[in-house]
Design a protein around this motif. Structure first.
Motif, PDB file in Angstrom:
ATOM      1  N   CYS A  37       0.824  -1.315  -0.250  1.00  0.00           N
ATOM      2  CA  CYS A  37       0.061   0.007  -0.155  1.00  0.00           C
ATOM      3  C   CYS A  37       0.997   1.208  -0.061  1.00  0.00           C
ATOM      4  O   CYS A  37       1.737   1.387   1.016  1.00  0.00           O
ATOM      5  CB  CYS A  37      -0.950   0.049   1.235  1.00  0.00           C
ATOM      6  N   THR A  39      -0.603   4.554  -0.245  1.00  0.00           N
ATOM      7  CA  THR A  39      -1.697   5.491   0.054  1.00  0.00           C
ATOM      8  C   THR A  39      -2.077   5.140   1.413  1.00  0.00           C
ATOM      9  O   THR A  39      -2.122   3.940   1.730  1.00  0.00           O
ATOM     10  CB  THR A  39      -2.654   5.811  -0.886  1.00  0.00           C
ATOM     11  N   GLU A  40      -2.362   6.121   1.999  1.00  0.00           N
ATOM     12  CA  GLU A  40      -2.790   5.989   3.410  1.00  0.00           C
ATOM     13  C   GLU A  40      -3.870   4.946   3.727  1.00  0.00           C
ATOM     14  O   GLU A  40      -3.914   4.367   4.748  1.00  0.00           O
ATOM     15  CB  GLU A  40      -3.261   7.470   4.226  1.00  0.00           C
ATOM     16  N   THR A  45      -4.686   4.925  -6.891  1.00  0.00           N
ATOM     17  CA  THR A  45      -4.876   6.341  -7.360  1.00  0.00           C
ATOM     18  C   THR A  45      -5.365   6.515  -8.789  1.00  0.00           C
ATOM     19  O   THR A  45      -5.489   7.633  -9.406  1.00  0.00           O
ATOM     20  CB  THR A  45      -3.941   7.194  -6.726  1.00  0.00           C
ATOM     21  N   HIS A  49      -2.269   2.131 -11.031  1.00  0.00           N
ATOM     22  CA  HIS A  49      -1.888   1.654  -9.834  1.00  0.00           C
ATOM     23  C   HIS A  49      -2.580   0.559  -9.545  1.00  0.00           C
ATOM     24  O   HIS A  49      -2.182  -0.292  -8.754  1.00  0.00           O
ATOM     25  CB  HIS A  49      -2.234   3.007  -8.971  1.00  0.00           C
TER      26      HIS A  49
END
Length: 155
Positions: A37, A39-40, A45, A49
């Motif tokens: 991962c 991204t938080e 995105t 991705h």
């Protein structure tokens, strides 16, 4: 500890099946995370991705598939030996032990040491979910190990 061939096969199958459970349930059905991962909240995105995440998850599934194939081969070899004490409880315990080893090792390495993903990334209780995953590994591993040690040996 000296494990017989049935216990070794069950443990290997447990490693593979534990990985499949993680990948199928947490990655695909619940969509909580992917193998990596960036991204938080672990949400893609872009289409590129998402494709990358799917490819990484595919390599993860390939690895646990290989573990499962090895476990099935080991089980076949164990059946040919037919050692004393071949019983369902020990085999089930060994599989639980393998699943527990998978959860604990994967949780410790990927969630805590490398930080490449968390059980539920971005959740306010992210650390709690990670600790519960580690605890599930310890509990499954201990229960499975105890089952392999019980005196239920049949001739």
């Amino acid at each position: 500890m000296n494990f017989d061939s049935l216990t070794k096969a069950g443990t290997m199958l447990g490693l593979g099946l534990g990985g499949f459970f993680d990948g199928i349930v947490l990655h695909q059905i619940l969509q909580w995370h992917h193998l990596v991962c960036i991204t938080e909240h672990c949400q893609p995105t872009s289409i590129e991705h998402l494709k990358m995440q799917n490819t990484q998850d595919g390599f993860f599934h390939l690895a646990v598939w290989i573990l499962t194939i090895i476990g099935a081969y080991m089980l076949f070899k164990a059946a040919q030996k037919r050692e004393k004490g071949w019983d369902e409880r020990r085999f089930t315990g060994a599989m639980l032990m393998g699943w527990g080893i998978f959860n604990f090792a994967e949780g410790l390495i990927d969630h805590q040491i490398l930080g490449i993903h968390h059980v539920l990334p971005g959740h306010p209780n992210q650390f709690l979910f990670d600790m519960l995953f580690l605890a599930s590994g310890l509990i499954l591993g201990f229960v499975g190990w105890r089952m392999t040690q019980m005196n239920t040996i049949s001739a």
